[in-house]
Design a protein around this motif. Sequence first.
Motif, PDB file in Angstrom:
ATOM      1  N   GLU A 134       0.826  -1.211   0.000  1.00 58.00           N
ATOM      2  CA  GLU A 134       0.000   0.000   0.000  1.00 58.00           C
ATOM      3  C   GLU A 134       0.861   1.261   0.000  1.00 58.00           C
ATOM      4  OE1 GLU A 134      -4.028   1.139   2.299  1.00 58.00           O
ATOM      5  OE2 GLU A 134      -2.300   0.883   3.630  1.00 58.00           O
ATOM      6  N   TYR A 135       1.857   1.305   0.868  1.00 61.05           N
ATOM      7  CA  TYR A 135       2.643   2.536   0.998  1.00 61.05           C
ATOM      8  C   TYR A 135       3.663   2.701  -0.120  1.00 61.05           C
ATOM      9  CZ  TYR A 135       0.294   4.422   4.961  1.00 61.05           C
ATOM     10  OH  TYR A 135      -0.665   5.004   5.743  1.00 61.05           O
ATOM     11  N   LYS A 136       4.076   1.623  -0.746  1.00 58.70           N
ATOM     12  CA  LYS A 136       4.892   1.765  -1.953  1.00 58.70           C
ATOM     13  C   LYS A 136       4.072   2.437  -3.056  1.00 58.70           C
ATOM     14  CE  LYS A 136       8.112  -2.110  -1.309  1.00 58.70           C
ATOM     15  NZ  LYS A 136       8.507  -3.458  -1.793  1.00 58.70           N
ATOM     16  N   ARG A 137       2.810   2.069  -3.159  1.00 62.21           N
ATOM     17  CA  ARG A 137       1.936   2.679  -4.151  1.00 62.21           C
ATOM     18  C   ARG A 137       1.701   4.159  -3.846  1.00 62.21           C
ATOM     19  NH1 ARG A 137      -0.798  -1.204  -7.304  1.00 62.21           N
ATOM     20  NH2 ARG A 137      -0.461  -3.345  -6.558  1.00 62.21           N
ATOM     21  N   ILE A 138       1.525   4.473  -2.553  1.00 57.09           N
ATOM     22  CA  ILE A 138       1.320   5.872  -2.167  1.00 57.09           C
ATOM     23  C   ILE A 138       2.565   6.703  -2.492  1.00 57.09           C
ATOM     24  CG2 ILE A 138       0.882   7.434  -0.231  1.00 57.09           C
ATOM     25  CD1 ILE A 138      -0.602   5.085   1.121  1.00 57.09           C
ATOM     26  N   LEU A 139       3.735   6.178  -2.123  1.00 52.00           N
ATOM     27  CA  LEU A 139       4.980   6.894  -2.401  1.00 52.00           C
ATOM     28  C   LEU A 139       5.186   7.070  -3.904  1.00 52.00           C
ATOM     29  CD1 LEU A 139       7.552   8.185  -1.321  1.00 52.00           C
ATOM     30  CD2 LEU A 139       8.616   5.912  -1.318  1.00 52.00           C
ATOM     31  N   LYS A 140       4.912   6.042  -4.670  1.00 53.35           N
ATOM     32  CA  LYS A 140       5.043   6.131  -6.125  1.00 53.35           C
ATOM     33  C   LYS A 140       4.111   7.195  -6.685  1.00 53.35           C
ATOM     34  CE  LYS A 140       4.572   3.385 -10.364  1.00 53.35           C
ATOM     35  NZ  LYS A 140       4.169   2.066 -10.926  1.00 53.35           N
ATOM     36  N   LEU A 141       2.893   7.242  -6.180  1.00 51.13           N
ATOM     37  CA  LEU A 141       1.929   8.256  -6.628  1.00 51.13           C
ATOM     38  C   LEU A 141       2.475   9.663  -6.400  1.00 51.13           C
ATOM     39  CD1 LEU A 141      -1.081   9.033  -7.462  1.00 51.13           C
ATOM     40  CD2 LEU A 141      -1.518   9.096  -4.986  1.00 51.13           C
ATOM     41  N   PHE A 142       2.973   9.922  -5.189  1.00 49.73           N
ATOM     42  CA  PHE A 142       3.456  11.262  -4.884  1.00 49.73           C
ATOM     43  C   PHE A 142       4.751  11.586  -5.630  1.00 49.73           C
ATOM     44  CE2 PHE A 142       1.150  10.861  -0.570  1.00 49.73           C
ATOM     45  CZ  PHE A 142      -0.026  11.310  -1.137  1.00 49.73           C
ATOM     46  N   ASP A 143       5.667  10.618  -5.720  1.00 55.03           N
ATOM     47  CA  ASP A 143       6.917  10.867  -6.434  1.00 55.03           C
ATOM     48  C   ASP A 143       6.671  11.177  -7.918  1.00 55.03           C
ATOM     49  OD1 ASP A 143       8.563  10.647  -4.261  1.00 55.03           O
ATOM     50  OD2 ASP A 143       9.180   8.577  -4.644  1.00 55.03           O
ATOM     51  N   GLU A 144       5.723  10.474  -8.511  1.00 57.90           N
ATOM     52  CA  GLU A 144       5.474  10.652  -9.939  1.00 57.90           C
ATOM     53  C   GLU A 144       4.595  11.860 -10.237  1.00 57.90           C
ATOM     54  OE1 GLU A 144       3.825   7.048 -11.436  1.00 57.90           O
ATOM     55  OE2 GLU A 144       5.740   5.963 -11.420  1.00 57.90           O
ATOM     56  N   ARG A 145       3.636  12.164  -9.369  1.00 61.71           N
ATOM     57  CA  ARG A 145       2.630  13.178  -9.694  1.00 61.71           C
ATOM     58  C   ARG A 145       2.870  14.528  -9.037  1.00 61.71           C
ATOM     59  NH1 ARG A 145       0.921  10.973 -14.254  1.00 61.71           N
ATOM     60  NH2 ARG A 145       0.292   8.792 -13.928  1.00 61.71           N
ATOM     61  N   LEU A 146       3.748  14.566  -8.035  1.00 63.64           N
ATOM     62  CA  LEU A 146       4.019  15.853  -7.393  1.00 63.64           C
ATOM     63  C   LEU A 146       5.375  16.416  -7.809  1.00 63.64           C
ATOM     64  CD1 LEU A 146       2.677  15.257  -3.757  1.00 63.64           C
ATOM     65  CD2 LEU A 146       1.449  16.019  -5.786  1.00 63.64           C
TER      66      LEU A 146
END
Length: 809
Positions: free
Chosen positions: A797-809
């Motif tokens: 779950e948190y790998k997905r969250i981190l990936k989301l923020f790293d890629e989209r922010l």
Amino acid sequence: MNKTFTFLLLAGLSAFKGVAQTRPALTVEKIMQDPKTWIGTAPSGVFWSEDARTIYFNWNPDKAKADSLYKISLAGDRKPVKVSPVERRALPPDNGGVYNRAHSLKVYDKNGDLFLLDCKTFAVRQLTNTVDRESNPVFSGDEQRIVFARNSNLYTMHLNTGELAQVTQFDPGTKRTEPKPNEQETWLKKDQLSLFDILRERKAKRDEGEKITKADQPKRPKQFYTDGRQVMNPRLSPDGRFVTFTLMKQAAGAKTANVPNYVTESGFTEDIPARTKVGAPGSTFEFFVYDIQRDTVQSVSIKDVPGITDLPDFKKGVAGAKAATDTSKAGKAKASPLRAVSYGAPVWSEDGKYAVITLRAADNKDRWLLLLDPATRQLKLLDRQRDEAWIAGPGIGSGFGGGTLGFLADNQTLYFQSEADGYSHLYTINVATGVKKQLTSGKFEVQQVVLSKNKQYFFLTTNEVHPGEQHFYRMPVAGGERIKLTTMTGANDVALSPDETKLAIRYSYSNQPWELYLTELKTDKKGGLLLASAKDVPAATKLTSSLSDEFKAYPWRDPAVVTIPARDGQTIYGRLYKPEKPSGKTVVFVHGAGYLQNAHKWWSQYFREYMFHNLLTDKGYTVLDIDYRGSAGYGRDWRTGIYRHMGGKDLTDHVDAVEWLVKNHGVDPKRVGLYGGSYGGFITLMAMFTTPDAFAAGAALRPVTDWAAYNHPYTNNILNEPQADSVAYKRSSPIYFANGLKGHLLICHGMVDVNVHFQDVVRLSQRLIELKKENWELAAYPMEDHGFVEPTSWMDEYKRILKLFDERL
């Protein structure tokens, strides 16, 4: 910004500069692994031995599969020692028990049996050893007997003779009555007896025999048929004359949702029974008094309770117009119906003269404290707390009693808590005169109340120092000066020793997990406290060290507790993590709900999220989490700020917080993300759908997508019932606003979630598909409930969250 907070922030940042080059690298896999394997297990479940010489607590320094019971003897070297199974099984339970008035005896139940503890010799006497469960033991008014419950009936046991007596005889069935003879049958019987002498003689002999047999029979409790209703809270009055009880009738036709479980040992899909949805037909309750002396059982009427027919404000417009046209054939308006209520068990004065019950409206708008006369079954109003949002707050209690309620030593002064002035405070009322007094006041909450054994003092836990701190106080029962008995900044969860001279404290700070401490108050030769002011309180001594070396190797941040102005002039409290080299990227964390806060100065229950925030800050993110409208710790107005509109002020508080970050901390308004679980997931969805320009990316974890699908006890408080207040549900449910999605959305949900059902995100997924949205994804976890258990699930779950923020922010 407040000068104190500014100083804390600058001091914290200065401290971090010196360790920046050596800070160990954090990874999602590291921080989401089983906490026992690398953090350690904090002490919990603290309780004392009756002689106040030993502290017991759950602990796991050996990283076993489950916590074990440990003890610290104050007479020895004060080192934690594991309790043997034999000793553990012989201990009274940590949920206390009930003392007699002299505190020389204590009765308790354990594993379904009853025990009596001599508080002078500490000898334990087992009173029962049966297959049936005995529970809720108390002393009778004369303290010669123990009163307890078994199979929903009340019994007494004489302490000297051991005599066991049954007090009530509840029968779950329906009483069968023989049909009355009709007129013809009555005439015929009378005619037969008048014609035949032998019939008359035999009847006379039979009647006399039945009379003698009945007279010889011992007196038994009255058989009372409940007609399938459930008996709740049976209580015997101190004088032994009255039994009070509530009957609950479960609603017919309340449909229960099932949660499919796909990964099972059997290999077949299995349904998990879950819960009903908000607005389902509710149970009904009726309160009774059994007068043993008169052998009668009668219900208590609430028709004269002040306000019992009052409608909530949100209903008055429609219902008022309807009532004006709804008339009887005689042309008179029909009387308003009595509101559905639930009852708490009576609280009796020790002398048995007064009994007080709590009445709570099913619509959550009223709580009454009522004086009960059991002989006449009359009720007299002592206190009515009305809230057009909903009744709640620390010490207020639920529909079945609970909360702070008891009598002082004079047997006519009742103490209780109320939010009458906007914060949960302590009050007293003289039940004989009606004189009411407020004992505490101010913009803080009284969170726990304990009356001292001599009934001369209250021990209170409050957040009066700061909304993000919890401290323990002693105060005279008449009110006045409170002496603070804890000295450490943060949260102080106190277990008071039986002699009330020692404090076993579970203490934590923002970046320090819970440990066990001890404060020993000074006493005179007779054991009385030498406590004139807080200056007489010594510093606490640390008793446990739970953290692993690996965990301590990382310099965990002490987030600055900040205040942020909201658009309506209110003050929002938050916790700010600021990197040494800000990148402009920002993540806002939204805590869950119930009645909870996270912008505080103690170790968060969201410890995984706290560690994740440290990881984000290491990567240059600015991180903020706030106590938005609806959070605990800030009084009634803040608590009820979400009434009839979740996703209203609680969401604008987050938008205002981002604007404050942009203005004061140089973050990029185009590179802001947010995430949270449960209510936090709900807010994330509402933010991404209704304020899409404020947040570029969001991760909604186990979110509520439609409040009409959630449970009744929580949702009905805030939004009323969907069939009665559909407007509140439509403006509060993300599924109606899904078309507003612009940024990138990640949804994560456990498939066997029996709290927020997986059906919530399935329905939202279908809505997003129909709206042709492409910038979203759903991660499903087949073996997880609402709170994840498996480390691999947390990691994913948190790998997905981190990936989301790293890629989209």
